[in-house]
Design a protein around this motif. Structure first.
Motif, PDB file in Angstrom:
ATOM      1  N   TRP A   1      31.262  43.618   6.240  1.00  0.00           N
ATOM      2  CA  TRP A   1      31.586  43.287   5.230  1.00  0.00           C
ATOM      3  C   TRP A   1      31.915  41.532   5.002  1.00  0.00           C
ATOM      4  O   TRP A   1      31.318  40.960   4.105  1.00  0.00           O
ATOM      5  N   ARG A   2      32.671  40.755   6.572  1.00  0.00           N
ATOM      6  CA  ARG A   2      32.565  39.237   5.849  1.00  0.00           C
ATOM      7  C   ARG A   2      31.024  38.688   6.286  1.00  0.00           C
ATOM      8  O   ARG A   2      31.000  37.640   5.684  1.00  0.00           O
ATOM      9  N   VAL A   3      30.289  39.467   6.732  1.00  0.00           N
ATOM     10  CA  VAL A   3      29.000  38.537   6.824  1.00  0.00           C
ATOM     11  C   VAL A   3      28.047  39.416   5.468  1.00  0.00           C
ATOM     12  O   VAL A   3      27.715  37.913   5.173  1.00  0.00           O
ATOM     13  N   LEU A   4      28.385  39.429   4.554  1.00  0.00           N
ATOM     14  CA  LEU A   4      27.994  40.491   3.529  1.00  0.00           C
ATOM     15  C   LEU A   4      28.179  39.614   2.943  1.00  0.00           C
ATOM     16  O   LEU A   4      28.105  38.826   1.381  1.00  0.00           O
ATOM     17  N   GLU A   5      30.046  38.671   2.446  1.00  0.00           N
ATOM     18  CA  GLU A   5      30.271  38.484   1.257  1.00  0.00           C
ATOM     19  C   GLU A   5      29.777  37.121   1.084  1.00  0.00           C
ATOM     20  O   GLU A   5      29.787  36.449   0.116  1.00  0.00           O
ATOM     21  N   ALA A   6      29.751  36.570   3.184  1.00  0.00           N
ATOM     22  CA  ALA A   6      29.104  34.941   3.080  1.00  0.00           C
ATOM     23  C   ALA A   6      27.705  35.137   2.444  1.00  0.00           C
ATOM     24  O   ALA A   6      26.946  33.746   1.582  1.00  0.00           O
ATOM     25  N   ALA A   7      26.936  36.544   2.979  1.00  0.00           N
ATOM     26  CA  ALA A   7      25.164  36.322   2.462  1.00  0.00           C
ATOM     27  C   ALA A   7      25.252  36.214   1.185  1.00  0.00           C
ATOM     28  O   ALA A   7      24.896  35.129   0.404  1.00  0.00           O
ATOM     29  N   ARG A   8      25.838  36.727   0.248  1.00  0.00           N
ATOM     30  CA  ARG A   8      25.569  36.418  -1.219  1.00  0.00           C
ATOM     31  C   ARG A   8      26.162  35.214  -2.185  1.00  0.00           C
ATOM     32  O   ARG A   8      25.638  35.082  -2.916  1.00  0.00           O
ATOM     33  N   GLY A   9      26.723  34.066  -1.132  1.00  0.00           N
ATOM     34  CA  GLY A   9      27.225  33.358  -2.122  1.00  0.00           C
ATOM     35  C   GLY A   9      25.754  32.162  -1.608  1.00  0.00           C
ATOM     36  O   GLY A   9      26.269  30.939  -1.446  1.00  0.00           O
ATOM     37  N   LEU A  10      25.125  32.492  -0.004  1.00  0.00           N
ATOM     38  CA  LEU A  10      24.448  31.829   0.451  1.00  0.00           C
ATOM     39  C   LEU A  10      23.383  30.824  -0.701  1.00  0.00           C
ATOM     40  O   LEU A  10      23.137  31.856  -0.940  1.00  0.00           O
ATOM     41  N   GLY A  11      23.232  30.024  -0.406  1.00  0.00           N
ATOM     42  CA  GLY A  11      22.344  29.416  -0.627  1.00  0.00           C
ATOM     43  C   GLY A  11      22.804  28.952  -2.718  1.00  0.00           C
ATOM     44  O   GLY A  11      21.216  28.529  -3.117  1.00  0.00           O
ATOM     45  N   ALA A  12      23.151  29.186  -3.086  1.00  0.00           N
ATOM     46  CA  ALA A  12      23.999  28.941  -4.083  1.00  0.00           C
ATOM     47  C   ALA A  12      23.540  27.120  -4.591  1.00  0.00           C
ATOM     48  O   ALA A  12      23.514  26.987  -5.424  1.00  0.00           O
ATOM     49  N   ALA A  13      24.563  26.465  -3.485  1.00  0.00           N
ATOM     50  CA  ALA A  13      24.629  25.280  -4.092  1.00  0.00           C
ATOM     51  C   ALA A  13      23.029  24.785  -4.295  1.00  0.00           C
ATOM     52  O   ALA A  13      22.894  24.004  -5.280  1.00  0.00           O
ATOM     53  N   VAL A  14      22.242  24.863  -3.721  1.00  0.00           N
ATOM     54  CA  VAL A  14      20.608  24.013  -3.228  1.00  0.00           C
ATOM     55  C   VAL A  14      20.338  25.303  -4.555  1.00  0.00           C
ATOM     56  O   VAL A  14      19.527  24.440  -5.696  1.00  0.00           O
ATOM     57  N   ALA A  15      20.572  26.582  -4.892  1.00  0.00           N
ATOM     58  CA  ALA A  15      19.622  26.598  -6.625  1.00  0.00           C
ATOM     59  C   ALA A  15      20.330  26.597  -6.954  1.00  0.00           C
ATOM     60  O   ALA A  15      19.872  25.939  -8.358  1.00  0.00           O
ATOM     61  N   ASN A  16      21.485  26.223  -7.328  1.00  0.00           N
ATOM     62  CA  ASN A  16      22.098  25.490  -8.573  1.00  0.00           C
ATOM     63  C   ASN A  16      21.412  24.027  -8.578  1.00  0.00           C
ATOM     64  O   ASN A  16      21.171  23.581 -10.119  1.00  0.00           O
ATOM     65  N   ARG A  17      20.405  23.729  -7.976  1.00  0.00           N
ATOM     66  CA  ARG A  17      20.526  22.092  -7.985  1.00  0.00           C
ATOM     67  C   ARG A  17      19.239  22.313  -8.717  1.00  0.00           C
ATOM     68  O   ARG A  17      18.164  21.713  -8.983  1.00  0.00           O
ATOM     69  N   VAL A  18      18.061  23.881  -9.023  1.00  0.00           N
ATOM     70  CA  VAL A  18      17.264  24.152  -9.233  1.00  0.00           C
ATOM     71  C   VAL A  18      17.202  24.277 -11.050  1.00  0.00           C
ATOM     72  O   VAL A  18      17.693  24.871 -11.318  1.00  0.00           O
ATOM     73  N   ASP A  19      16.800  23.724 -11.741  1.00  0.00           N
ATOM     74  CA  ASP A  19      16.828  23.455 -13.397  1.00  0.00           C
ATOM     75  C   ASP A  19      15.752  24.324 -14.223  1.00  0.00           C
ATOM     76  O   ASP A  19      14.337  24.073 -14.488  1.00  0.00           O
ATOM     77  N   PRO A  20      16.223  25.154 -14.216  1.00  0.00           N
ATOM     78  CA  PRO A  20      15.553  26.395 -14.965  1.00  0.00           C
ATOM     79  C   PRO A  20      14.138  25.248 -16.143  1.00  0.00           C
ATOM     80  O   PRO A  20      13.111  25.610 -16.391  1.00  0.00           O
ATOM     81  N   GLU A  21      15.506  25.074 -17.141  1.00  0.00           N
ATOM     82  CA  GLU A  21      14.894  24.746 -18.396  1.00  0.00           C
ATOM     83  C   GLU A  21      13.772  23.524 -18.024  1.00  0.00           C
ATOM     84  O   GLU A  21      12.832  23.405 -19.077  1.00  0.00           O
ATOM     85  N   ARG A  22      13.791  22.497 -16.920  1.00  0.00           N
ATOM     86  CA  ARG A  22      12.930  21.861 -16.359  1.00  0.00           C
ATOM     87  C   ARG A  22      11.873  22.624 -15.977  1.00  0.00           C
ATOM     88  O   ARG A  22      10.508  21.445 -15.602  1.00  0.00           O
ATOM     89  N   LEU A  23      12.317  23.192 -15.012  1.00  0.00           N
ATOM     90  CA  LEU A  23      10.744  24.216 -13.819  1.00  0.00           C
ATOM     91  C   LEU A  23      10.103  24.270 -15.265  1.00  0.00           C
ATOM     92  O   LEU A  23       8.983  24.625 -14.494  1.00  0.00           O
ATOM     93  N   GLY A  24      10.241  25.580 -16.468  1.00  0.00           N
ATOM     94  CA  GLY A  24       9.196  26.165 -16.743  1.00  0.00           C
ATOM     95  C   GLY A  24       8.131  24.619 -17.841  1.00  0.00           C
ATOM     96  O   GLY A  24       7.093  25.692 -17.062  1.00  0.00           O
TER      97      GLY A  24
END
Lengths: 185, 168
Positions: free
Chosen positions: B39-62
């Motif tokens: 469960w601890r592994v899965l909880e960590a996996a759920r948030g993995l990469g969120a900080a990097v992904a938040n830097r991708v701006d979908p509005e500009r990406l389109g």
């Protein structure tokens, strides 16, 4: 945005948006990007791409998808198909660069603005240990694990995205979990 | 399937808010270090990469994606045009060789010379020739691939056995 307009955006399926884009409506393409970019970025970041690579790979994933829409017949979810393209792109880049997978850097687990460092430290440490652990797994195990644990996909969808069978995906997932449990705890 | 194996499947449902823990599952989780570790592994996996992904701006990406698609289409058109140009040039050269101006070349290359067979192939039987052709038709590396069965080649029972060994 008015309420009816908002509702219509929510109810518009990916298949409808794809159909509209093919008919010449470019706004449908940007809606698809907005809808799926974050999930694709998280998957790529989790699989070891650095921050700059993620931005570039997400863009390239969508460019390839929109250029090859004939290849998407609507049998798989549009997002599953995007995962498949992203996975292939990442693998191609990895081979071209002929170097080891980059682990998610400490940048990847920076604290968000407003987060309390004390309360999030454990979770961040676990994420860091997990990203390191993922870097030691074979590619297929790593990607199966991410699509299941991070994205919540069923084994059948994972099998479609990664070109394997649901039974094999299940075994890869359990192999990955077993290994990661040893590394994270 | 063991209780731990069953709970492992349920964890994904709960993690992605598609379901809630049942009372019995909470009890098992509290008393099972192995399941708690998962469960601890899965909880960590759920948030993995969120900080990097938040830097991708979908509005500009389109718009960037649309520009990328347009550029790729232009490149493809340009390549196609270049290829057709090359084909036209090749056709022109062929025509030139077969025209009266090209006769001199034809005279220096008698037809008989072109029809001289390869001695090595001439000596082979039809069966041997077919065998050779089969080798060309086989996909590269097919022999190596068939020697190494993957998980995808296993049946349900065999996969279940593998899973059982993983779950202990």
């Amino acid at each position: 945005m008015s309420a009816p307009a908002a509702r219509s955006t929510v109810l518009t399926t990916d298949a409808d948006l794809v159909r509209r884009y093919r008919a010449g409506d470019e706004r449908s393409a940007t809606t698809l990007v907005t809808r799926h970019a974050n999930a694709i970025a998280r998957f790529l970041a989790g699989s070891g791409a650095s921050g700059d690579e993620v931005d570039d790979l997400v863009q390239e994933t969508f460019v390839r998808a929109f250029r090859a829409l004939d290849g998407w017949r609507g049998e798989a979810q549009f997002r599953t198909w995007l995962f498949s393209i992203a996975s292939n792109l990442r693998r191609d880049r990895y081979r071209r660069a002929a170097r080891g997978a980059q682990l998610v850097s400490l940048d990847g687990v920076d604290l968000e603005a407003g987060e309390d460092p004390a309360t999030t430290l454990d979770a961040r440490e676990a994420e860091l240990a997990l990203s390191r652990g993922l870097g030691t797994l074979p590619r297929l195990q790593r990607e199966v694990f991410l699509l299941r644990a991070q994205q919540g996909l069923e084994y059948s969808a994972i099998a479609v995205a990664l070109g394997t069978t649901p039974g094999a995906a299940r075994v890869h997932y359990h192999h990955a979990v077993k290994r990661l449990k040893e590394l994270v705890t | 399937m063991s209780e731990c194996g069953r709970l492992s499947d349920r964890m994904i449902e709960v993690l992605h808010l598609r379901s809630n823990w049942a009372a019995g599952e909470v009890t098992h989780l509290a008393g099972c270090p192995d399941c708690r570790a998962e469960w601890r592994v899965l909880e960590a996996a759920r948030g993995l990469g969120a900080a990097v992904a938040n830097r991708v701006d979908p509005e500009r990406l389109g718009p960037r994606v649309l520009a990328g698609v347009a550029a790729a289409r232009r490149r493809a058109r340009w390549l196609r045009a270049g290829w057709l140009g090359g084909l036209a040039a090749a056709a022109a050269v062929t025509l030139l060789l077969w025209s009266p101006w090209g006769n001199r070349t034809r005279r220096t290359t008698p037809e008989r010379e072109l029809l001289v067979p390869l001695a090595e192939l001439e000596g082979l039987t039809t069966q041997q020739l077919e065998g050779l052709l089969d080798q060309f038709a086989a996909p590269l590396g097919s022999a190596a691939a068939s020697d190494a069965p993957g998980l995808g080649d296993l049946g349900d029972e065999e996969l279940e056995q593998v899973l059982n060994t993983l779950e202990g």
